[in-house]
Motif scaffolding. Structure first.
Motif: not given
Ligand code: SAH
Ligand code: SF4
Ligand code: F3S
Length: 469
Positions: A188-190, A192, A198, A202, A306, A372-373
């Motif tokens: 559940n982490n993001h 970057s 992905y 989840r 992040r 990804t960001t």
């Protein structure tokens, strides 16, 4: 007493359907062989054990020789570009084999297959691949193989999410004496830079009861050491109705009779509680080793990544851990060459490594992952610069490893003998409780046993010892 929700009947039905396909294939396909290649992390290793378990249940036996195989299967990873490139290299060879043997089935699965661009590429350029499935539905392999024998078309079965966890799949374990046990799936982490959320979805925790049951069965089967697996084990339980924390789970697992050692990975620093540190200290079976990926020592980069903690917070955690668990060995992951990284950022990472004294670090050069960001950040670091910084990191790690290894000289330690040494068949290789690697004279009958070893010498990458009398 931890109250739990029970398994839904849907998962039982799914499993029963697949059991019927396994049975059907076993009856029709005698004496067939499979060859399985696994890329990536322990998650994929564990999935592959279940894939192998299902294949064997279907009557296939394993072969190391792809030329003899009736099924060639690749369980893929996409965390970095080079993992993907390795698959494409292998597919070139598989194509030649398929041309020689039309009955050969080529199967692709795993994280890489969860990306639309990969599927497009395979549809266009690798149409000889027979079956493609993803990370959420690998338990459907029996059905997919069955269907593939009925059609000459490429079968693609990719799901974007699946909340149910299918328990009780057959499993073919790699080692008789140690085993990985999933406690959760997804993330559940993001962060970057990272593609894992992905392709793995989840976060979903397994029911406490299922985990304990699996470990008890493993111990009854001779397993001495288990590795609890998850992308972020410290957040175990958050998605369950019955609230349970990872620290509580560890304490329960510690009570399992006959089990000798408990390891776990990966721990995310932002979710590491004092309660967990205390559990590590108090539970005698929990190994005194902690893998705590820091990625960077620069606050600017940690924010851009992040990661959810600062350099100061990380160091504070490390001090608490070292105070509560004296002698603990810390290891980490380092990411070099993240977009915008400066020389100062790299130096901050190097300073942090020296301050913490990590025994080892999986060090990676940043690899841009579409979707990804971080991939949208324009200031990418030239490869040569990243490589230079990568080497600088490795250079700082080596003397620390040597120092920690040398600090063990003169001690007697319990070692789990794991294999014959690669270069010397009269030496065994095993691990101390704190994860350090040791070579010592012994025989193959001792593989899988706990033995007392006196540590006599320490090099950068390993220890030397002799069995205590
Ligand atoms: N869940 C774990 C990490 C899983 S991925 C955690 O959060 O610690 C394992 C490691 O691969 C990461 O710690 C990171 O160092 C590295 N990694 C992830 N994405 C990457 C990328 N895009 N390029 C290079 N290394 C990457
Ligand atoms: Fe990736 Fe971060 Fe999740 Fe680890 S915690 S899997 S690095 S997103
Ligand atoms: Fe693991 Fe690679 Fe998937 S690191 S979770 S196998 S992308």
């Amino acid at each position: 007493m931890i109250r739990e929700q029970t398994k839904t009947t849907a998962t039982h039905q799914e499993l029963n359907i697949q059991k019927q396909f396994m049975e059907k294939i076993r009856k029709t396909n005698p004496n067939l062989q499979y060859n399985l290649t696994t890329f990536g992390c322990q998650m994929n290793d564990r999935d592959s054990e279940k894939i192998a378990g299902m294949l064997q249940e279907m009557g296939y036996t394993e072969t190391a020789d792809q030329k003899k195989a009736d099924i060639i299967i690749f369980n893929t990873c996409c965390v970095r570009e080079n993992a993907e490139n390795r698959l494409y290299g292998n597919l070139g060879k598989a194509k030649v084999l398929k041309q020689q043997n039309k009955n050969l089935k080529i199967i692709l699965c795993g994280c890489m297959m969860q990306q639309d661009i990969v599927i497009e590429k395979i549809k266009q350029s690798y149409n000889f691949v027979d079956i493609i499935f993803g990370t959420f539905n690998f338990y459907r392999l029996p059905q997919l193989i069955h269907d593939s024998y009925e059609t000459s078309e490429q079968i693609i079965d990719i799901w974007k999410e699946h909340k149910e966890i299918i328990e009780d799949l057959p499993s073919q374990r790699i080692f008789p004496f140690k085993a990985g046990v999933n406690i959760m799936y997804g993330c559940n982490n993001h962060c970057s830079f990272c593609i894992v959320p992905y392709v793995r979805g989840r976060e979903r925790s397994r029911l406490f009861h299922d985990i304990i049951q699996e470990i008890e069965n493993l111990v009854a089967d001779g397993v001495k050491e288990i590795m609890l697996l998850g992308q972020n084990v410290n957040s175990y339980g958050k998605t369950l109705e019955a609230k349970i924390t990872f620290a509580q789970l560890l304490r329960k697992v510690n009570e399992i009779e006959g089990l000798e050692r408990i390891r776990f990975m990966t721990s995310h620093p932002k979710d590491l509680s004092v309660d967990l540190i205390e559990a590590i200290a108090e539970c005698e079976k929990v190994c005194k080793q902690l893998h705590l990926p820091v990625q960077s020592g620069s606050n600017d980069l940690l924010t851009k990544m992040r990661r959810g903690y600062t350099r100061e917070k990380y160091l504070e955690l490390v001090h608490k851990i070292k105070a509560l668990v004296p002698g603990i060995v810390l290891t980490t992951d380092i990411l070099v060459g993240f977009p915008t990284e400066t020389e100062d950022d790299n130096n901050a990472t190097i300073d942090l490594i020296k301050e913490v004294e990590f025994f080892s670090a999986y060090t990676f050069i940043y690899s841009k992952r579409e979707g990804t960001t971080a991939a949208t950040m324009t200031e990418q670091i030239p490869e040569a610069v990243a490589k230079e910084r990568f080497n600088k990191v490795l250079d700082v790690l080596k003397p620390i490893a040597l120092k920690i290894n040398r600090s063990q000289i003169g001690t007697r330690q319990k070692v789990l003998a794991e294999s014959l040494s690669k270069n010397h068949d009269q030496l065994l290789t095993g691990r101390l409780n704190n994860g350090l690697l040791v070579h010592f004279p012994g025989t193959s009958e001792q593989i899988g046993q706990m033995v007392d070893v006196d540590i006599t010498d320490g090099k950068t990458f390993y220890l030397i010892g002799k069995q205590g009398g």
